[in-house]
Design a protein around this motif. Structure first.
Motif, short mmCIF file in Angstrom:
data_model
loop_
_atom_site.label_atom_id
_atom_site.label_comp_id
_atom_site.label_asym_id
_atom_site.label_seq_id
_atom_site.Cartn_x
_atom_site.Cartn_y
_atom_site.Cartn_z
N VAL A 1 -8.58 41.62 17.22
CA VAL A 1 -9.58 41.43 16.13
C VAL A 1 -8.85 40.83 14.64
O VAL A 1 -9.29 39.94 14.03
N ALA A 2 -7.39 41.48 14.49
CA ALA A 2 -6.75 40.97 13.24
C ALA A 2 -6.51 39.59 13.75
O ALA A 2 -6.43 38.65 12.52
N ASP A 3 -5.87 38.98 14.72
CA ASP A 3 -5.76 37.72 14.95
C ASP A 3 -6.83 36.90 14.70
O ASP A 3 -6.78 35.76 14.12
N GLY A 4 -7.88 37.32 15.05
CA GLY A 4 -9.23 36.39 15.05
C GLY A 4 -9.42 36.34 13.48
O GLY A 4 -9.85 35.10 13.17
N ALA A 5 -9.43 37.49 12.69
CA ALA A 5 -9.73 37.15 11.20
C ALA A 5 -8.72 36.32 10.61
O ALA A 5 -9.22 35.48 9.70
N ASP A 6 -7.40 36.23 10.92
CA ASP A 6 -6.42 35.75 10.28
C ASP A 6 -6.91 34.16 10.68
O ASP A 6 -6.51 33.18 9.80
N TYR A 7 -7.27 34.06 11.92
CA TYR A 7 -7.38 32.50 12.33
C TYR A 7 -8.78 31.91 11.50
O TYR A 7 -8.65 30.57 11.14
N ALA A 8 -9.70 32.65 11.34
CA ALA A 8 -10.72 32.01 10.74
C ALA A 8 -10.57 32.06 9.34
O ALA A 8 -11.03 30.99 8.79
N ASP A 9 -9.75 32.98 8.69
CA ASP A 9 -9.31 32.71 7.22
C ASP A 9 -8.48 31.13 6.93
O ASP A 9 -8.60 30.63 6.30
N ARG A 10 -7.69 31.13 8.10
CA ARG A 10 -6.91 29.81 8.01
C ARG A 10 -7.64 28.58 8.25
O ARG A 10 -7.65 27.59 7.55
N VAL A 11 -8.58 28.73 9.07
CA VAL A 11 -9.54 27.57 9.43
C VAL A 11 -10.42 27.17 8.04
O VAL A 11 -10.49 26.20 7.73
N ALA A 12 -10.86 28.35 7.42
CA ALA A 12 -11.52 28.20 6.30
C ALA A 12 -10.73 27.42 5.21
O ALA A 12 -11.32 26.55 4.51
N LEU A 13 -9.62 27.90 4.93
CA LEU A 13 -8.60 27.32 4.09
C LEU A 13 -8.50 26.00 4.45
O LEU A 13 -8.50 25.04 3.36
N GLU A 14 -8.18 25.56 5.40
CA GLU A 14 -7.75 24.26 5.94
C GLU A 14 -8.91 23.33 5.72
O GLU A 14 -8.86 21.96 5.11
N GLN A 15 -10.50 23.93 5.79
CA GLN A 15 -11.48 22.97 5.63
C GLN A 15 -11.91 22.87 4.29
O GLN A 15 -12.11 21.68 3.62
N ARG A 16 -11.28 23.72 3.43
CA ARG A 16 -11.49 23.48 1.96
C ARG A 16 -10.55 22.48 1.32
O ARG A 16 -10.98 21.58 0.58
N GLN A 17 -9.17 22.74 1.83
CA GLN A 17 -8.16 21.58 1.58
C GLN A 17 -8.71 20.48 1.96
O GLN A 17 -8.45 19.41 1.36
N ASP A 18 -9.22 20.15 3.15
CA ASP A 18 -9.73 18.95 3.68
C ASP A 18 -10.82 18.25 2.74
O ASP A 18 -10.83 16.93 2.60
N ALA A 19 -11.56 19.10 2.34
CA ALA A 19 -12.69 18.66 1.59
C ALA A 19 -12.04 18.20 0.11
O ALA A 19 -12.61 17.19 -0.33
N VAL A 20 -11.22 18.60 -0.37
CA VAL A 20 -10.57 18.12 -1.53
C VAL A 20 -10.17 16.83 -1.35
O VAL A 20 -10.10 15.87 -2.03
N LEU A 21 -9.44 16.67 -0.18
CA LEU A 21 -8.64 15.34 -0.03
C LEU A 21 -9.72 14.16 0.39
O LEU A 21 -9.74 13.04 -0.01
N ALA B 1 1.10 -1.29 0.07
CA ALA B 1 -0.15 -0.22 0.06
C ALA B 1 0.92 1.49 0.13
O ALA B 1 1.81 1.45 0.73
N VAL B 2 0.58 2.22 -0.94
CA VAL B 2 1.40 3.38 -0.85
C VAL B 2 0.36 4.68 -0.13
O VAL B 2 -0.65 5.14 -0.55
N HIS B 3 0.98 4.91 0.98
CA HIS B 3 0.44 6.02 1.62
C HIS B 3 1.11 7.41 1.32
O HIS B 3 2.25 7.62 1.30
N VAL B 4 0.10 8.40 1.31
CA VAL B 4 0.44 9.82 0.83
C VAL B 4 0.38 10.85 2.22
O VAL B 4 -0.87 10.75 2.58
N VAL B 5 1.35 11.16 2.51
CA VAL B 5 1.31 12.16 3.51
C VAL B 5 1.06 13.83 3.13
O VAL B 5 1.74 14.04 2.00
N SER B 6 0.02 14.55 3.75
CA SER B 6 -0.18 15.89 3.17
C SER B 6 -0.33 16.81 4.33
O SER B 6 -0.51 16.38 5.53
N LEU B 7 -0.37 18.25 4.05
CA LEU B 7 -0.74 19.15 5.24
C LEU B 7 -2.00 19.86 4.52
O LEU B 7 -2.03 19.55 3.32
N LEU B 8 -2.53 20.40 5.15
CA LEU B 8 -3.91 21.18 4.86
C LEU B 8 -3.36 22.68 4.26
O LEU B 8 -4.19 23.54 4.78
N GLU B 9 -2.67 22.50 3.35
CA GLU B 9 -2.21 23.58 2.59
C GLU B 9 -2.16 23.44 0.99
O GLU B 9 -2.35 22.19 0.53
#
Length: 337
Positions: A282-302, A200-208
């Motif tokens: 507020v800026a940190d919260g917005a950045d965090y929300a953006d990162r979570v949204a990006l990770e959720q999109r990438q997770d959906a692709v996988l 079995a070939v396993h592929v390692v990824s990050l949510l980027e």
């Protein structure tokens, strides 16, 4: 239509690949440890000469000879190997052509270096050939004997996704060139092993974005080459900083409303409030929300790839202090072994 999940309980050769920087060596080591905790004798091998396994287990540098690097209380063991192309070629010449001292002569005149560094594909043939030999070796020292396998499982820290298919498929290319003889026979045997249900070939990824795209591309190439797919391992997942309710609040509110909420919460907590503090949060919260949204999109692709998904946490202190054990537990609990 989603592909059937692999029955990893029958897999004896686990090939671990991934884009550089995703932690494939760490994942390979954790997978080997999870198997050893089941009482299995495991060979953990690398083919790139980076000594990543030795660094992970804080052991002496590995060589072409298999060395025990861990004994688990279950009785399981991990043996380490850093495959060397030159040594593999000398073994190959002795095995098939009884070269003996002639191999040393060839090395003296530079023929060995030429074959392992310049001749196209030869180096990969030799490296994967050594893995094939170890995976099939039985007690008594020979492949095909009636004894039990020396290793219950082999975990290969393989080349990165950009060249893993060429690496694993190189023996099929050799078979097209060598029409008969021991080279052709071994190439056919290696190809059968790599394409069987015991691999079995396993592929390692990050949510980027880049690692996920390389993972998707690699899975398509592996399918096209008829190489058996294992799990997608999502590595280095950060723990959530906000619960779901707080995250929705950050995402839904306007900046002005969010400032007011943050200011009110700080004042309630007795914190001395300044405009700079509020703006920074507020800026940190917005950045965090953006990162979570990006990770959720990438997770959906996988997830769309239809493979078994194994998720591993970020290790803030790296592999020291039992980090590999944490990952091995996660691998076991998610059914990868």
């Amino acid at each position: 239509m989603p592909e059937a999940s692999p029955d990893l309980s029958k897999v004896r050769l686990h090939v671990v690949t991934g884009k550089g920087g995703t932690g494939k060596t760490t994942v390979a080591a954790a997978l080997a440890l999870a198997l050893a905790r089941q009482g299995k004798r495991v060979l953990l091998a690398e083919v790139e000469g980076r000594q990543g396994i030795a660094q992970t287990f804080d052991s002496a540098p590995l060589g072409h000879t298999e060395t025990r690097i861990l004994h688990d209380r279950t009785g399981g063991e991990i043996w380490g190997l850093s495959v060397d192309a030159k040594e593999s070629l000398l073994e190959y010449l002795q095995k098939f052509y009884k070269a003996g001292r002639a191999g040393s002569v060839l090395e003296k005149f530079g023929a060995i270096d030429f074959a392992t560094t310049i001749a196209p594909g030869v180096r990969d043939v030799l490296l994967i050939g050594k893995i094939y030999e170890a995976a099939g070796r039985r007690e008594g020292g020979k492949r095909g004997s009636s004894g039990e396998p020396v290793y219950d499982a082999v975990v290969l820290d393989a080349p990165p996704t950009g060249r893993v298919v060429r690496f694993l498929n190189v023996n099929a290319e050799v078979a097209d060139v060598a029409k008969m003889g021991p080279i052709r026979n071994q190439a056919d045997s290696i190809t059968r092993m790599l394409r069987s249900h015991t691999t079995a070939v396993h592929v390692v990824s990050l949510l980027e974005e880049m690692p996920v795209q390389e993972t998707v591309d690699a899975l398509a190439e592996l399918r096209a080459a008829s190489l058996p797919l294992g799990a997608i391992v999502v590595n280095q997942l950060r723990p959530p900083l906000l619960d779901a309710r707080a995250l929705r609040s950050v995402q839904a509110k306007s900046t002005a409303r969010l400032r007011g909420t943050v200011r009110g919460d700080l004042e309630t907590a007795g914190v001395r409030v300044t405009d700079a503090l509020v703006e920074g949060l507020v800026a940190d919260g917005a950045d965090y929300a953006d990162r979570v949204a990006l990770e959720q999109r990438q997770d959906a692709v996988l997830e769309e790839q239809g493979r078994m998904m194994v998720r591993l946490p970020l290790l803030p202190e790296g592999t020291e202090g039992g980090g590999i054990g944490v990952l091995a537990t996660a691998i076991d609990e998610q059914g990868m072994v």
